[in-house]
Design a protein around this motif. Structure first.
Motif, short mmCIF file in Angstrom:
data_model
loop_
_atom_site.label_atom_id
_atom_site.label_comp_id
_atom_site.label_asym_id
_atom_site.label_seq_id
_atom_site.Cartn_x
_atom_site.Cartn_y
_atom_site.Cartn_z
N TRP A 1 0.82 -1.20 0.00
CA TRP A 1 0.00 0.00 0.00
C TRP A 1 0.87 1.26 0.00
O TRP A 1 0.60 2.21 -0.73
CB TRP A 1 -0.93 0.00 1.21
N GLY B 1 -6.61 1.44 -4.06
CA GLY B 1 -6.02 0.72 -2.94
C GLY B 1 -6.49 -0.71 -2.85
O GLY B 1 -5.71 -1.63 -2.56
N MET C 1 -6.66 3.68 0.68
CA MET C 1 -6.70 2.22 0.86
C MET C 1 -8.08 1.66 0.57
O MET C 1 -8.23 0.55 0.07
CB MET C 1 -6.28 1.86 2.29
N TYR D 1 0.81 4.10 -2.84
CA TYR D 1 0.31 5.40 -2.41
C TYR D 1 1.37 6.48 -2.59
O TYR D 1 1.09 7.58 -3.07
CB TYR D 1 -0.13 5.31 -0.96
#
Length: 734
Positions: free
Chosen positions: A64, A342, A337, A68
């Protein structure tokens, strides 16, 4: 959700909800929303975020974080590994998530289970949101079996016998009875388990409905990776690891019996079914008469049938809802997320998106992304319930008292203004309705406002032969009203009166038909309606159907009106309690406006409008100001509210001094049927999905909305019963 990019509205709410300005509702677009520029010299640098990860979630957090950090998002995530992020002693050691995170200098944590409220721990001020499934595979290493999942069958009693050391050999009759065709070897079973019980152990024991006393011959692993490696390296061993770990390391795992008696192997499909079938979203508990924060969602083993794999829970993100330097970036990472971008990462580890599988979880994520509390409404009640024509209901609230006024036919030829009161937050209303006008003329268009023990009602009445604005007040929370007085000039026709109250200040605005023009007029009272200052002309040359609206906060007063014949929406402001006003400013591009509404709180002003009669407004439209009405954002729309009429709104103050705006609108949901829809927003950057408050076969129209504490009250007129009745709905915000 919004029709235009609304980042310009980010400044209208205090910093506690500024995070919402960057949230575009991810389910509407199906992808990651654009963020502010970062890291290339064209915008502010990314906010550093420390994300505490438990052993089981560390591989997820790393993935993640990498994805991100590569996007134009608010934060730059640095994963921090700690076994204590999944520690069962957290609730004993810490009073809340804030204190736990502070001990690790972390902004948020991602772990395999939420802490349980015991000792001095409380969920208050904390956010726990599921962000991924957590499925635990029972893995084993039996030489001669295929090196891909072979699916030995195990039920809960047999698995418990194995893990507790009661069944010690692979050809134990209990195992053989479930797997007669596998040729199980006569070899001792080596049990491998977590040394420090984490969420994987907890999920397995929940499936077994028993706590396992590990046999003395078992092997204890320090981490999920160590457990997986120990099983792979130990012939005839058995253990349990995250399904994604088992898939990536090509381990063999068992098919477990679920609540329907099916033997199911873990897979993306069977895990998705578990999220669909077994998710439990808990309601807040009531302790000592006070509603507490609900515990986070879980899965129920007893509901994991219909193709569900039975050892499934969630990975959770935990963060504090208190104001903080990194709050906006923390919420942005959580929002990301939960977004399709995500959740797509989960497919890499054979997990499904939890939000695609469960509507309640999707709603939770949307509300978190919006920074919006959720208002849940009870069924509407009929306040009038008589054969008369009851129309144009209006509502106000102060503390636990709720006040409703409406106009109702009397003796078949006249209309009077009626009043009803609740003293317990709208749960029940006092019997009977008081007639406030009671005269020979026609009384219409009532409005009501309340503050403290003061209740103020205005309406239009033509008893004198000309329409006048009448005013009545109660200083006793509606127990009794004084004699109604006229506020307007009897020589001119006055109508469309509106009222606002701020403390002891009362402001009444209306339209006045003069000899050659229509004016917008205001009268103000600084002593709770005991006396009024002389009328002030707010605007000349308004349209005969301008429908002026007024909002007030302390000495700041705002008036807006539309000009259907002249096009455009106007706004003026006063900083001296309505004595003087600014020059009128145009709030839109001159488009037709049916009827607008305005609310103000502190330096923030929010204006919303829809259509009316022949003026159609295609989408609910709004503007906002953060500087007391000196400047406004460009108009933006709420695309889920089409062709709205008779819009109303109210602002609710949240726990951290932030405000949430609730908007009710009359909308034609199908040919010949109109309903009352409600949407909410923190700052205009994102809106909740519409809630249908009327949801019946009749025409529902002319809503009014009020808030007090955590309660939202909406009334409207409804034709479902054959004649017009006044319906009332009470919602509470969790």
């Amino acid at each position: 959700m919004t029709g235009r990019k609304a980042a310009a509205l980010a400044v209208i709410v205090v910093a506690a909800v500024a995070v919402s300005a960057y949230f575009m509702l991810f389910y509407a677009s199906g992808g990651m929303p654009p963020g502010p520029p970062n890291g290339n010299g064209t915008g502010p640098p990314k906010t550093p975020l420390s994300v505490l990860s438990s052993p089981a979630t560390f591989p997820f957090v790393e993935k993640w974080a990498a994805q991100y950090n590569n996007g134009d998002n608010l934060g730059k995530v640095e994963p921090v590994y700690s076994a204590d992020a999944d520690d069962a002693n957290i609730p004993v050691l810490y009073s809340n998530v804030s204190s736990f995170l502070a001990g690790y200098s972390a902004d948020l944590a991602i772990a395999g289970r939420p802490v349980q409220p015991s000792g001095n721990f409380t969920y208050e001020g904390s956010v726990f949101l599921p962000v991924s499934p957590q499925a635990i595979a029972v893995v084993y290493n039996v030489p001669g079996f295929p090196d891909v999942p072979s699916g030995i069958k195990l039920d809960a009693p047999t698995l418990y016998a194995i893990l507790s050391g009661n069944a010690t050999r692979w050809n134990d009759p209990r195992i053989t009875a479930l797997n007669p065709d596998l040729g199980l070897p006569d070899q001792p079973i080596a049990v491998v388990h977590e040394r420090k019980a984490g969420s994987a152990t907890e999920l397995v024991e929940r499936y077994l409905n028993a706590t396992v006393a590990w046999p003395g011959s078992s092997k204890a692993a320090e981490s999920p990776d160590a457990l997986s490696a120990t099983v792979r390296q130990t012939p005839y061993s058995i253990g349990y690891v995250d399904f994604s770990n088992a898939v990536q390391t090509r381990m063999t795992f068992a098919a477990l019996q679920n609540s329907d008696g099916e033997y199911v192997m873990p897979s993306a499909d069977s895990i998705a079914r578990a999220v669909q079938n077994g998710t439990v979203v808990h309601e807040p508990a009531v302790v000592d008469g006070k509603e507490t924060v609900a515990m986070p969602p879980t899965t129920s083993v007893g509901q994991l049938g219909n193709g569900s794999y039975p050892v499934v829970g969630f990975y959770y993100v935990a963060l504090s809802d208190a104001p903080g330097a990194h709050k906006a970036a923390s919420f942005d990472f959580v929002r990301w997320m939960a977004s399709p971008a995500g959740q797509q990462m989960l497919a890499d580890v054979q997990y499904p998106s939890i939000y695609d599988q469960n509507e309640e979880l999707k709603v939770m994520a949307e509300e978190l992304a919006a920074g919006m509390p959720s208002a849940r409404f009870e069924n509407a009640t009929n306040l009038t319930n008589n054969p008369n024509d009851s129309v144009y209901g209006q509502v106000a609230a102060s503390g636990d008292r709720v006040y409703v006024v409406w106009e109702e036919s009397v003796e078949g030829q006249n209309y009077d203004i009626f009043f009803k009161r609740s003293q317990n937050g709208g749960r029940t209303f006092d019997g009977g309705a008081a007639n406030l006008s009671r005269n020979a003329g026609f009384s219409e268009h009532p409005q009501v406002a309340a503050a403290g023990s003061g209740v103020y009602v205005v309406w239009t009445d033509n008893t004198s032969g000309s329409k006048e604005v009448m005013f009545a007040k109660s200083a006793s929370s509606g127990n009794a009203f004084g004699r109604a007085i006229s506020l307007s000039d009897p020589a001119n026709s006055s109508y469309n009166a509106e009222i606002a109250v701020a403390g002891s200040s009362v402001y009444v605005v209306w339209q006045e038909q003069r000899q050659n023009s229509t004016a917008i007029v205001m009268r103000a009272s600084a002593d709770g309606g005991a006396t009024f200052a002389e009328p002030v002309t707010v605007a000349e040359n308004a349209s005969p159907e301008s429908f002026p609206k007024v909002a007030a906060d302390e000495d700041s007063v705002h008036v807006v009106w539309g000009n259907p014949g002249q096009q455009g929406l106007r706004h003026v402001a006063s900083s001296d309690g309505g004595a003087t006003f600014s020059q009128a400013a145009l709030l839109n591009d001159g488009e037709a406006v049916g009827e607008a509404q305005v609310v103000s709180y502190g330096s923030s002003v929010f204006v919303v409008w829809g259509g009316l009669n022949l003026n159609t407004v295609e989408r609910l439209t709004y503007v906002a100001s953060a500087d007391g009405g000196a400047t406004f954002s460009e108009p933006a729309t709420v695309d889920t509210i089409a062709n709205p009429m008779n819009v109303e709104l109210a602002a609710m103050q949240g726990q951290n001094s932030e405000h949430f705006v609730h908007i009710a609108a009359q909308v034609e949901t199908s040919p010949g049927n109109e309903e009352i829809l409600l949407v909410s927003t923190a700052d205009g950057s994102i809106f909740t999905e519409p809630v249908n408050l009327s949801n019946n076969a009749g025409i529902s129209e002319c809503p009014s909305i009020a808030v007090s504490g955590n309660n939202v009250y909406v009334v409207w007129e409804d034709r479902t019963f054959g004649n017009n009745e006044i319906l009332f709905a009470r919602g509470s915000v969790s």
